[in-house]
Design an enzyme around this catalytic site. Sequence first.
Site, PDB file in Angstrom:
ATOM      1  N   TYR A  81      24.374  45.631  84.562  1.00 31.74           N
ATOM      2  CA  TYR A  81      24.936  46.370  83.420  1.00 31.74           C
ATOM      3  C   TYR A  81      24.231  47.724  83.275  1.00 31.74           C
ATOM      4  O   TYR A  81      24.855  48.729  83.000  1.00 31.74           O
ATOM      5  CB  TYR A  81      24.788  45.561  82.121  1.00 31.74           C
ATOM      6  CG  TYR A  81      25.501  46.216  80.976  1.00 31.74           C
ATOM      7  CD1 TYR A  81      26.850  45.935  80.726  1.00 31.74           C
ATOM      8  CD2 TYR A  81      24.863  47.149  80.160  1.00 31.74           C
ATOM      9  CE1 TYR A  81      27.520  46.561  79.694  1.00 31.74           C
ATOM     10  CE2 TYR A  81      25.532  47.787  79.125  1.00 31.74           C
ATOM     11  CZ  TYR A  81      26.867  47.493  78.893  1.00 31.74           C
ATOM     12  OH  TYR A  81      27.533  48.120  77.876  1.00 31.74           O
TER      13      TYR A  81
ATOM     14  N   PHE B 253      46.051  72.069  82.451  1.00 33.40           N
ATOM     15  CA  PHE B 253      46.415  70.794  83.065  1.00 33.40           C
ATOM     16  C   PHE B 253      46.720  69.831  81.921  1.00 33.40           C
ATOM     17  O   PHE B 253      46.087  69.893  80.867  1.00 33.40           O
ATOM     18  CB  PHE B 253      45.326  70.234  84.001  1.00 33.40           C
ATOM     19  CG  PHE B 253      45.819  68.973  84.645  1.00 33.40           C
ATOM     20  CD1 PHE B 253      46.818  69.023  85.599  1.00 33.40           C
ATOM     21  CD2 PHE B 253      45.374  67.728  84.217  1.00 33.40           C
ATOM     22  CE1 PHE B 253      47.361  67.853  86.133  1.00 33.40           C
ATOM     23  CE2 PHE B 253      45.911  66.561  84.762  1.00 33.40           C
ATOM     24  CZ  PHE B 253      46.901  66.632  85.722  1.00 33.40           C
ATOM     25  N   THR B 254      47.660  68.933  82.164  1.00 31.04           N
ATOM     26  CA  THR B 254      48.216  68.076  81.097  1.00 31.04           C
ATOM     27  C   THR B 254      47.140  67.359  80.273  1.00 31.04           C
ATOM     28  O   THR B 254      47.053  67.545  79.060  1.00 31.04           O
ATOM     29  CB  THR B 254      49.180  67.056  81.710  1.00 31.04           C
ATOM     30  OG1 THR B 254      48.492  66.337  82.743  1.00 31.04           O
ATOM     31  CG2 THR B 254      50.398  67.736  82.319  1.00 31.04           C
TER      32      THR B 254
ATOM     33  N   ASP C 209      36.640  72.511  85.984  1.00 37.28           N
ATOM     34  CA  ASP C 209      37.385  71.319  86.399  1.00 37.28           C
ATOM     35  C   ASP C 209      37.339  71.326  87.924  1.00 37.28           C
ATOM     36  O   ASP C 209      38.113  72.016  88.584  1.00 37.28           O
ATOM     37  CB  ASP C 209      38.824  71.361  85.889  1.00 37.28           C
ATOM     38  CG  ASP C 209      39.606  70.124  86.325  1.00 37.28           C
ATOM     39  OD1 ASP C 209      39.139  69.406  87.240  1.00 37.28           O
ATOM     40  OD2 ASP C 209      40.686  69.876  85.766  1.00 37.28           O
TER      41      ASP C 209
ATOM     42  N   LYS D 277      40.545  62.408  93.473  1.00 39.94           N
ATOM     43  CA  LYS D 277      41.145  63.393  94.384  1.00 39.94           C
ATOM     44  C   LYS D 277      40.162  63.685  95.523  1.00 39.94           C
ATOM     45  O   LYS D 277      40.064  62.924  96.469  1.00 39.94           O
ATOM     46  CB  LYS D 277      41.504  64.665  93.613  1.00 39.94           C
ATOM     47  CG  LYS D 277      42.765  64.545  92.763  1.00 39.94           C
ATOM     48  CD  LYS D 277      42.541  63.856  91.465  1.00 39.94           C
ATOM     49  CE  LYS D 277      43.693  64.003  90.509  1.00 39.94           C
ATOM     50  NZ  LYS D 277      43.465  63.265  89.264  1.00 39.94           N
TER      51      LYS D 277
ATOM     52  N   ARG E   3      57.012  68.685  87.786  1.00 37.41           N
ATOM     53  CA  ARG E   3      55.971  69.490  87.153  1.00 37.41           C
ATOM     54  C   ARG E   3      56.684  70.701  86.582  1.00 37.41           C
ATOM     55  O   ARG E   3      56.690  71.782  87.143  1.00 37.41           O
ATOM     56  CB  ARG E   3      54.892  69.925  88.145  1.00 37.41           C
ATOM     57  CG  ARG E   3      54.013  68.784  88.610  1.00 37.41           C
ATOM     58  CD  ARG E   3      52.805  68.524  87.732  1.00 37.41           C
ATOM     59  NE  ARG E   3      52.972  67.497  86.732  1.00 37.41           N
ATOM     60  CZ  ARG E   3      51.989  66.683  86.323  1.00 37.41           C
ATOM     61  NH1 ARG E   3      50.803  66.731  86.857  1.00 37.41           N
ATOM     62  NH2 ARG E   3      52.189  65.832  85.358  1.00 37.41           N
TER      63      ARG E   3
ATOM     64  N   PHE F  85      55.741  63.078  80.121  1.00 39.32           N
ATOM     65  CA  PHE F  85      56.280  62.952  81.477  1.00 39.32           C
ATOM     66  C   PHE F  85      56.008  61.591  82.095  1.00 39.32           C
ATOM     67  O   PHE F  85      56.754  61.133  82.949  1.00 39.32           O
ATOM     68  CB  PHE F  85      55.706  64.061  82.379  1.00 39.32           C
ATOM     69  CG  PHE F  85      54.206  64.080  82.433  1.00 39.32           C
ATOM     70  CD1 PHE F  85      53.474  64.732  81.462  1.00 39.32           C
ATOM     71  CD2 PHE F  85      53.527  63.421  83.452  1.00 39.32           C
ATOM     72  CE1 PHE F  85      52.086  64.735  81.493  1.00 39.32           C
ATOM     73  CE2 PHE F  85      52.138  63.427  83.503  1.00 39.32           C
ATOM     74  CZ  PHE F  85      51.423  64.079  82.506  1.00 39.32           C
TER      75      PHE F  85
HETATM   76  N1  F0G Z   1      42.186  67.837  86.247  1.00 42.90           N
HETATM   77  C1  F0G Z   1      43.056  68.023  87.251  1.00 42.90           C
HETATM   78  C2  F0G Z   1      43.147  69.361  87.903  1.00 42.90           C
HETATM   79  C3  F0G Z   1      43.880  66.965  87.656  1.00 42.90           C
HETATM   80  O1  F0G Z   1      44.747  67.163  88.646  1.00 42.90           O
HETATM   81  C4  F0G Z   1      43.769  65.708  87.012  1.00 42.90           C
HETATM   82  C5  F0G Z   1      44.618  64.600  87.389  1.00 42.90           C
HETATM   83  C6  F0G Z   1      42.827  65.572  85.981  1.00 42.90           C
HETATM   84  C7  F0G Z   1      42.046  66.655  85.647  1.00 42.90           C
HETATM   85  C8  F0G Z   1      42.665  64.276  85.220  1.00 42.90           C
HETATM   86  O2  F0G Z   1      42.010  63.351  85.971  1.00 42.90           O
HETATM   87  O3  F0G Z   1      43.737  61.566  86.312  1.00 42.90           O
HETATM   88  O4  F0G Z   1      41.335  61.163  86.812  1.00 42.90           O
HETATM   89  O5  F0G Z   1      42.099  61.353  84.477  1.00 42.90           O
HETATM   90  N2  F0G Z   1      45.668  64.752  88.061  1.00 42.90           N
HETATM   91  C9  F0G Z   1      46.547  63.701  88.520  1.00 42.90           C
HETATM   92  C10 F0G Z   1      47.664  64.313  89.302  1.00 42.90           C
HETATM   93  C11 F0G Z   1      47.011  62.767  87.468  1.00 42.90           C
HETATM   94  O6  F0G Z   1      48.556  63.555  89.741  1.00 42.90           O
HETATM   95  O7  F0G Z   1      47.668  65.512  89.531  1.00 42.90           O
HETATM   96  P1  F0G Z   1      42.324  61.766  85.889  1.00 42.90           P
END
Ligand code: F0G
Length: 461
Positions: free
Chosen positions: A76, A128-129, A219, A262, A386, A453
């Site tokens: 843990y 980014f979303t 990021d 990624k 997108r 989305f």
């Molecule tokens: N920042 C970027 C540039 C991303 O592409 C993503 C995730 C995140 C942050 C968030 O990270 O998913 O680990 O919580 N992108 C995915 C995509 C969902 O399909 O582009 P996460």
Amino acid sequence: MSVQKRRSWAEPFKIKMVEPLKMTTRKERELALIEAGYNTFLLKSEDVYIDLLTDSGTNAMSENQWAGLMLGDEAYAGSKNYYHLEEAVQKYYGYKYLIPTHQGRGAEHLISKILIKNGDFIPGNMYFTTTRLHQELAGGTFVDVIIDEAHDTTSEHHFKGNIDLQKLEDLIKRVGAEKVSYVSVAATVNMAGGQPISMKNLKQVRELTHRYGIKIIFDMTRAIENSYFIKVREEGYQNGTIAEILLEMCSYTDGATMSAKKDLLVNIGGFLALNDFEIFEEARNLVVVYEGLHTYGGLAGRDMEAMARGLEEAVQFDHIRARIGQVEYVGNKLLDNNIPIVKPIGGHAIFIDAKRFFPHIPQIEFPAQALASEIYLDSGIRTMERGIVSAGRNKDTGDHYYPKLELVRITFPRRVYTQAHCDITVETILEVFDHREKIKGLKMIYEPKYLRFFQARFERL
Ligand code: F0G
């Protein structure tokens, strides 16, 4: 005339284990699409033939990473895999402090809560979303300060992820430096088409923010891919290694959020990395509320081991050249066939310009969503919207954001698909392009409140 000999690159690995793919009939795909409300996020993966939805968590791990899973220390507290990951992050990214999180958005949540005050502004190189949503939920307003070229799918600017220094300084002067929580810098810029930021620009942003006493939060989800573009495109970096370029990029920032799903060649994981001890202390405290103890942050020990080992592999030039080379292979075939895609070709994906693909479908009828559906229908290949659906609604007016970019992303998992899969993908897109005039737009019939989305549903018009 001397004949130029062609010397190709190839993937620096061979395949050891295979996962069978299922092919479906058009009738089955039609039913699956209706059931999924024309949203590729709602398809069952079993019904997908080639899955190009995302490069997130879809990577194939190496034998060394799989071996590392067996060395998971599932204590843990104080897992040895945490210390291994901390060492790898210090070595390759250069930050002092590490807080693991279950994935990228876990880190975004923590840093937003700590640094953003109600009424603050967060400028960045395109949204980014999940990042923007966490900034908004913390009471901030995101402001896009990316260069104009990033919004133009035909511009061949080599660093479309660059920040427009004038836009950034104008914002700082307008709202006052104390109202700017930090500058949110992404590398590469996902929503712009996987486009890189240059080292020169990042350095300039550092100089500008220093003058105003403003932090940069990086990021660095795909910063290794960004480093490759700097190496091949930016003057003065041709002889640098990917690892050196990466370390230099990070040195111009104060902290970073990371989705390890990624660049780091794993299936789950993320972290927050920091240099400032006080911010680290606060994050170390908050992480236990939302993710887990500060030495695991929602991950298993084995996940952290796979991340540490993945990082070692991800900075190898042969890996990154083959990774981006595969994306370029598909992108160039589409360009040769006059398919409108974002140029230059991005690092993790190819982005089809749905506005130019379907000039007869207005943005409010979701052309990119319709195109992703049509690609699936043709051959079972899954891609992602997108555009207007991903952009969501303005939190003040409630109206849709109408982004200039209305794109379909064809995203490549790392080390997963072969060149033959790539060829089939190209054939599918050409097929859909051939009968594009007959394709109609969509109507949204269900819209969730956050990150719509992922779960929105549609009907054919
Ligand atoms: N920042 C970027 C540039 C991303 O592409 C993503 C995730 C995140 C942050 C968030 O990270 O998913 O680990 O919580 N992108 C995915 C995509 C969902 O399909 O582009 P996460």
